[in-house]
Write an enzyme that holds these catalytic residues in place. Structure first.
Site, PDB file in Angstrom:
ATOM      1  N   SER A 144     -57.391  93.818  34.908  1.00 24.59           N
ATOM      2  CA  SER A 144     -56.258  94.738  34.844  1.00 24.59           C
ATOM      3  C   SER A 144     -56.765  96.143  34.572  1.00 24.59           C
ATOM      4  CB  SER A 144     -55.318  94.302  33.701  1.00 24.59           C
ATOM      5  OG  SER A 144     -54.339  95.277  33.416  1.00 24.59           O
ATOM      6  N   TYR A 157     -52.991  91.246  25.442  1.00 20.33           N
ATOM      7  CA  TYR A 157     -53.207  91.377  26.884  1.00 20.33           C
ATOM      8  C   TYR A 157     -54.560  92.031  27.165  1.00 20.33           C
ATOM      9  CZ  TYR A 157     -51.954  92.281  31.778  1.00 20.33           C
ATOM     10  OH  TYR A 157     -51.926  92.304  33.151  1.00 20.33           O
TER      11      TYR A 157
END
Length: 272
Positions: A144, A157
């Site tokens: 990401s 995350y």
């Protein structure tokens, strides 16, 4: 190792294929003649993805929870029975969770890591033997933007996505050292317009006011159409690139992080 990877006639496994980036990757692969084994927990979404792909390639649908170690361990045999072999594995399945570290329970934190990181590790371990049987093969792991920079409110995350990056890079170097036919591509998408903002969980301790502000801010950052992101990622697979930055935001973050490896958020936080 050859840099070019012709996708026509190949077989790809795509997790998280029921929507968003996973669906877009599957469609882009299929457009190039690649057969696909679609995996997700969402049966309805899998059916939609298969319908969008059509009958030009072989498509199979598989209900799979990447957090379930036994299910993942059994999955390669299922795919091999259905398709004969596997050339590409795209570890795209993931979840999002908002909240500061002091708002997250241990269970909430572990839920994110169990899917976003451990799921990638499980799938990689399960499918590497099949990938190594091919003359060329590619393992594709979705990290990401938050595997490059770490934003406040994204501790779980970011921890998982940084872990995906580190795991992928170390595994790539191991495979290169043994002259394996398997390449490893790590993907860093920026803000891609999917349902992730609406579907994201928030920590139970987060207030409704905090949740509303975060959802609006998050949704505004998701600009790139999923289909465009899917094309960028699949072109990266074709070129067997070790790293793919998806979107101007991911590219900017990569540059700023290199220039300001500790203080990048002073700049990027103001921009965000």
């Amino acid at each position: 190792m050859s840099k070019r990877f012709a996708l026509d006639g190949k077989v790809a496994v795509v997790t998280g294929a029921a929507g968003g980036i996973g669906q877009a990757i599957a469609r882009s692969l299929a457009k190039r003649g690649c057969n696909v084994a679609l995996a997700d927990l969402n049966d309805e979404g899998l059916e939609q993805t298969a319908r969008l792909i059509g009958n030009s390639v072989r498509v199979t649908r598989h209900k799979l929870d990447v957090a379930n170690a036994d299910a993942v361990a059994a999955f390669p045999a299922i795919v091999k029975t259905a398709h004969g072999h596997v050339d590409i594995v795209v570890n795209n399945a993931g979840v999002a969770l908002g909240g500061r570290f002091d708002q997250l329970t241990e269970e909430e934190f572990d839920w994110v890591v169990g899917i976003n990181f451990q799921g990638v590790v499980r799938m990689s371990r399960a499918f590497l033997p099949l990938l190594k049987e091919r003359e060329q093969a590619q393992l594709v792991n979705l990290s990401s933007l938050f595997g490059i920079i770490a934003a406040p409110g994204q501790t779980a995350y970011a921890a998982a996505k940084f872990a995906v990056r580190g795991f992928s890079e170390a595994l790539r170097n191991e495979l290169l050292a043994e002259k394996s036919p398997v390449g490893v591509t790590v993907i860093h998408p920026g803000g891609v317009k999917t349902g992730i903002a609406q579907n994201a969980r928030v920590a139970a301790a987060v207030t409704e006011a905090e949740k509303a502000v975060a959802q609006v801010r998050f949704a505004k950052a998701l600009k790139m159409p999923a289909d465009e992101a899917g094309e960028i990622i699949v072109r990266g697979i074709e070129q067997r690139r070790p790293r793919v930055l998806v979107g101007s935001d991911a590219k900017l973050a990569s540059v700023v992080e290199r220039i300001m490896p500790v203080g990048y958020w002073r700049l990027l936080g103001r921009m965000a």
